[in-house]
Design a protein around this motif. Sequence first.
Motif, PDB file in Angstrom:
ATOM      1  N   GLU A 351       1.117  -1.178   0.005  1.00  0.00           N
ATOM      2  CA  GLU A 351      -0.099   0.155  -0.401  1.00  0.00           C
ATOM      3  C   GLU A 351       0.386   1.479  -0.243  1.00  0.00           C
ATOM      4  O   GLU A 351       0.504   2.386  -0.545  1.00  0.00           O
ATOM      5  N   ALA A 352       1.965   1.305   0.929  1.00  0.00           N
ATOM      6  CA  ALA A 352       2.831   2.108   0.840  1.00  0.00           C
ATOM      7  C   ALA A 352       3.602   2.636  -0.159  1.00  0.00           C
ATOM      8  O   ALA A 352       4.357   3.835  -0.720  1.00  0.00           O
ATOM      9  N   MET A 353       4.403   1.385  -1.659  1.00  0.00           N
ATOM     10  CA  MET A 353       5.176   1.361  -2.026  1.00  0.00           C
ATOM     11  C   MET A 353       3.750   2.652  -3.556  1.00  0.00           C
ATOM     12  O   MET A 353       4.417   3.373  -3.946  1.00  0.00           O
ATOM     13  N   ASP A 354       2.585   1.755  -3.534  1.00  0.00           N
ATOM     14  CA  ASP A 354       1.598   2.296  -4.300  1.00  0.00           C
ATOM     15  C   ASP A 354       1.840   3.499  -4.164  1.00  0.00           C
ATOM     16  O   ASP A 354       1.397   4.326  -5.510  1.00  0.00           O
ATOM     17  N   LYS A 355       1.284   4.159  -2.633  1.00  0.00           N
ATOM     18  CA  LYS A 355       1.801   5.766  -2.665  1.00  0.00           C
ATOM     19  C   LYS A 355       2.635   6.416  -3.226  1.00  0.00           C
ATOM     20  O   LYS A 355       2.844   7.637  -3.252  1.00  0.00           O
ATOM     21  N   ALA A 356       3.882   5.985  -2.580  1.00  0.00           N
ATOM     22  CA  ALA A 356       5.054   6.683  -2.735  1.00  0.00           C
ATOM     23  C   ALA A 356       5.644   6.563  -4.144  1.00  0.00           C
ATOM     24  O   ALA A 356       6.307   7.145  -5.291  1.00  0.00           O
TER      25      ALA A 356
END
Length: 424
Positions: A351-356
């Motif tokens: 989820e953090a990869m998607d955002k970052a």
Amino acid sequence: MEISDDELKRINETQKRKILQYIAEKHGKPEEFSSPYWYMLKNGKRQISDNVLKILLKYLSYDEYVKLISSEPIYPVIPDSLTNAIIYIDTFVNGVSKILEKYPELETYLSTKVMQLFKERERKVAVTEEHLKKFEMIMKAKGRKETTIRTEINYLRRMFKELNWELSREKIIEYMNRVMEESPFIAKHTANALKPFIKEVLQDKQLYDSFKTPKVQFREKVPVKLEEIRKVVKILDHIPSKAYFVLLAETGLRPGELLTATVDNLDIKERIIWVNKETQTKRAYFSFFSKKTAEFLEKVYLPAREEFIEANNNNIMKLAKANEDQKIDIEKWKKKLFPYRDDVLRYKIYEAMDKALGRRFELYALRRHFATYMQLKKVPPLAINILQGRVGPNEFRILKENYTVFTIEDLRKLYDEAGLIVLE
């Protein structure tokens, strides 16, 4: 968030108190209140008026509000058969359809919640020795050679042990990526055994379609950059996932090794994580992490971990009692460095990869990054192999007995000079 005056009046005192307590734990004192007044509200010496409640609600999202207000689900009865479950879902869908007719602005909200549900519910299947026996019988009935069957079962058993006898899409992909890097031959033969095993024994199409048999030819992989890793860490606010991700990046260890590690394997003072596990395919020894990570683990992660264990101890005890056949070891669970569901850790990280980044990379890419980074910093290849558990049997035995090649301090110095620091 804001609600109508009619909805406001329907919130009872117990619910108001839950909202206040939640705001106090998550945000502390709202700036609209003075310290003395906030103290009296928290300790029940002042009533939570409608005006106070309106201020508190400003600090809540709709998701948080629903969770705090809802004491019982709308549909509390769990269906007891597949037919009733289908009726249950159809009734629910019809109800949602009527809600969307009245509140069309909730379409995006519904879509987000449904997608989140499917992401979180990763398909997992437990496998046993009985499954392997059944596989052997089926393959014999199909006329396969005994030597071929025996070889396939050996590949499967080695994989299942590595994955703690539990299959899921993420676990299979990560295992295949790791083995592919170390031996494309083994990866291909493992997949060739796993495909018929799932098809004939487990009969699970979702799991069967979740991976492809790897090709033996080598492919150039797009490397992950340190700047990208740091961007993900900045976005990642789930403390356990952050600790897991940072340790993977800074130690270069395999994802499974960290998940099976215990708190006793972690030495904060010396900044070492020990993985004393010697097998045919894994000879991890130990690796280091940075001073900043040591501080984060000591002051943030480990206290949060203790709180999690204390909060969930009773639930795990109930689960163990209700499933005695699974022989859940509570004490072993308490000692794990990461006593969390691995799919939850991965979900938060992705989820953090998607955002970052707007894209994802498998966690095993962090191990490749570690090796590449250390090589560029002129760290000797043998030192990198020691830290990543890739030394050969003879070298490993010599290192284990008398450290004749590198001392721990030699390796620590090389590691620190390379300057692999993820937390800025």
